[in-house]
Write a protein that holds these residues in place. Structure first.
Motif, PDB file in Angstrom:
ATOM      1  N   ILE A   1       0.827  -1.206   0.000  1.00 52.61           N
ATOM      2  CA  ILE A   1       0.000   0.000   0.000  1.00 52.61           C
ATOM      3  C   ILE A   1       0.861   1.255   0.000  1.00 52.61           C
ATOM      4  CG2 ILE A   1      -1.663   1.343   1.351  1.00 52.61           C
ATOM      5  CD1 ILE A   1      -2.791  -1.321   2.359  1.00 52.61           C
ATOM      6  N   VAL A   2       1.810   1.324   0.937  1.00 53.38           N
ATOM      7  CA  VAL A   2       2.591   2.545   1.117  1.00 53.38           C
ATOM      8  C   VAL A   2       3.575   2.748  -0.030  1.00 53.38           C
ATOM      9  CG1 VAL A   2       4.214   3.730   2.633  1.00 53.38           C
ATOM     10  CG2 VAL A   2       2.322   2.434   3.615  1.00 53.38           C
TER      11      VAL A   2
ATOM     12  N   THR B   1      -2.289  15.726   3.565  1.00 50.64           N
ATOM     13  CA  THR B   1      -3.186  14.899   2.751  1.00 50.64           C
ATOM     14  C   THR B   1      -2.758  13.445   2.757  1.00 50.64           C
ATOM     15  OG1 THR B   1      -3.594  16.823   1.317  1.00 50.64           O
ATOM     16  CG2 THR B   1      -4.236  14.659   0.481  1.00 50.64           C
ATOM     17  N   SER B   2      -1.460  13.186   2.558  1.00 52.37           N
ATOM     18  CA  SER B   2      -0.992  11.799   2.499  1.00 52.37           C
ATOM     19  C   SER B   2      -1.143  11.104   3.844  1.00 52.37           C
ATOM     20  CB  SER B   2       0.466  11.756   2.029  1.00 52.37           C
ATOM     21  OG  SER B   2       1.315  12.489   2.900  1.00 52.37           O
ATOM     22  N   VAL B   3      -0.869  11.811   4.924  1.00 47.77           N
ATOM     23  CA  VAL B   3      -1.037  11.225   6.252  1.00 47.77           C
ATOM     24  C   VAL B   3      -2.516  10.956   6.534  1.00 47.77           C
ATOM     25  CG1 VAL B   3      -0.888  11.734   8.717  1.00 47.77           C
ATOM     26  CG2 VAL B   3       1.085  12.128   7.252  1.00 47.77           C
TER      27      VAL B   3
ATOM     28  N   PRO C   1       4.797   8.423   4.467  1.00 45.95           N
ATOM     29  CA  PRO C   1       4.395   9.608   3.692  1.00 45.95           C
ATOM     30  C   PRO C   1       5.111  10.877   4.131  1.00 45.95           C
ATOM     31  CG  PRO C   1       2.484   8.321   4.294  1.00 45.95           C
ATOM     32  CD  PRO C   1       3.630   7.721   5.031  1.00 45.95           C
ATOM     33  N   MET C   2       5.309  11.053   5.434  1.00 49.66           N
ATOM     34  CA  MET C   2       6.044  12.228   5.918  1.00 49.66           C
ATOM     35  C   MET C   2       7.486  12.199   5.446  1.00 49.66           C
ATOM     36  SD  MET C   2       4.684  12.742   9.814  1.00 49.66           S
ATOM     37  CE  MET C   2       5.043  11.058  10.295  1.00 49.66           C
TER      38      MET C   2
ATOM     39  N   THR D   1      11.995   9.564  11.193  1.00 46.96           N
ATOM     40  CA  THR D   1      11.071  10.624  10.791  1.00 46.96           C
ATOM     41  C   THR D   1      11.583  11.996  11.246  1.00 46.96           C
ATOM     42  OG1 THR D   1       9.203   9.112  10.939  1.00 46.96           O
ATOM     43  CG2 THR D   1       8.695  11.445  10.976  1.00 46.96           C
ATOM     44  N   PHE D   2      12.115  12.056  12.451  1.00 44.94           N
ATOM     45  CA  PHE D   2      12.674  13.311  12.968  1.00 44.94           C
ATOM     46  C   PHE D   2      13.944  13.689  12.212  1.00 44.94           C
ATOM     47  CE2 PHE D   2      10.145  11.497  16.349  1.00 44.94           C
ATOM     48  CZ  PHE D   2       9.471  12.584  16.877  1.00 44.94           C
TER      49      PHE D   2
END
Length: 360
Positions: free
Chosen positions: A131-132, A167-169, A213-214, A269-270
């Motif tokens: 999916i991702v 939007t993606s999140v 997504p981020m 992510t950070f």
């Protein structure tokens, strides 16, 4: 034809002519698939796969020549090669590092644990990754040309980046939360009872892929600003962190080992968001403020879907009920709480439908 197609795809992405690319891909897939099946039926064996792949790229190239105005010319521009090489070699190195590290985890799981663990881990990762990854490919294809066209206006890049992340999140988080909550019925229906051991791996993988997504949006913003050097540095830093986590978790059980990997992905992510604080003025605090509404609503929806498994029957009916319940709860909460991303997508879809109705 692969080299020519890569240039055609780059042209399509830059000019955002995705309609032509869609037509070309559909034509290539249908024609090459039919020929591959015919060759297999005629007894060509594995050569049917070869014929299908060769024909796919030939048809794709041919249709793209019709739908895309770009044509190769007998000219060579050394200055363009030099500028592209300065930008591209860093991305190539980053991609190689990422590929090697990603395969390393699978190798370690297979080496330290047994074949059964490797199998259930791969199966558990399959669905969220599918999916991702596909959504990430779509995000990259649209974001890079859109951001690159505005690289001299950082405030516009920031506005598009925030919109892409929100939007993606908003779309990905509920899918990952619902997938994790309905993992038991999903595995039972799609894979069978013999694969039920992969459920915890699937749930942990959902948590790991939820932040993708981020990451994709932040990294595409770096590339759009021409900072492939920062992109490579980030990749090296993330892989150092990943190796440390790998070494610390090798003595743990298989499920704990994968949980540590998910924790490392969350930490990355950070790391991915850090450079944009300086380049675009987009702080990590502002990033999490943007996605917090979708996180909370997805968490509530996931909890409701998970609790429903104790009331719904197991199997296909239970999975269908959980899916419908999850969609209903998520949309209802988004509407009641007036989530900004929900309003944006609703207005976007409504405007498209209204425009088509008025044209008819």
């Amino acid at each position: 034809p692969g080299a020519i197609i890569s240039v055609q795809n780059a042209y399509v992405s830059r000019t955002m002519e995705f309609k032509g690319l869609c037509i070309s891909t559909m034509a290539a897939a249908l024609s090459s698939g039919a020929v591959g099946v015919a060759m297999a039926w005629a007894g060509f064996g594995v050569w049917a796969l070869v014929g299908q792949q060769v024909l796919y790229y030939l048809v794709l190239m041919g249709v793209l020549f019709i739908t895309v105005p770009w044509r190769p010319a007998a000219a060579f521009a050394p200055e363009r090669v030099e500028s592209m090489f300065r930008f591209g070699w860093k991305l190539l190195c980053a991609s190689l590092v990422d590929t090697l590290f990603t395969n390393l985890y699978g190798l370690v799981v297979g080496k330290i644990y047994d074949e059964n663990t490797m199998g259930v881990y791969s199966r558990g990762e399959q669905f969220p990754k599918l999916i991702v990854t596909n959504l990430g490919t779509a995000i990259q294809a649209v974001m890079l040309p859109a951001l690159s066209a505005r690289q001299t206006h950082p405030e516009q890049v920031l506005s598009l980046l925030r919109r892409a992340i929100k939007t993606s999140v908003f779309l990905v988080l509920p899918m990952m939360a619902g997938l994790a909550a309905a993992a038991d019925n999903l595995v039972l229906v799609l894979l069978g009872e013999k694969w039920m051991d992969c459920v915890p791996y699937l749930q942990i993988s959902c948590l790991a892929y939820a932040v993708w997504p981020m990451d994709i949006a932040n990294l595409q913003a770096l590339n759009a600003m021409g900072r492939s050097d920062v992109f490579l540095k980030l990749e090296i830093v993330k892989k150092v962190v990943g190796v440390v986590i790998l070494l610390l978790s090798m003595k743990c059980g298989a499920v704990t080992f994968i949980a540590w990997k998910a924790a490392g992905d969350f930490l990355c992510t950070f790391i991915n968001a850090w450079p944009n604080q300086k380049l675009l003025g987009y702080s990590i605090r502002q990033l999490w403020r943007d996605i917090l509404p979708a996180v909370l609503v997805s968490a509530v929806m996931g909890a409701v879907v998970y609790c429903s498994c104790f009331l719904l029957p197991a199997g296909f009916l239970g999975l269908g009920g959980q899916v419908m319940l999850g969609v209903a709860v998520y949309l209802f909460l988004s509407w009641i709480l007036r989530l900004e991303s929900f309003s944006y997508l609703w207005n976007l879809v409504w405007d498209k439908l209204s425009g088509r109705i008025s044209e008819q």
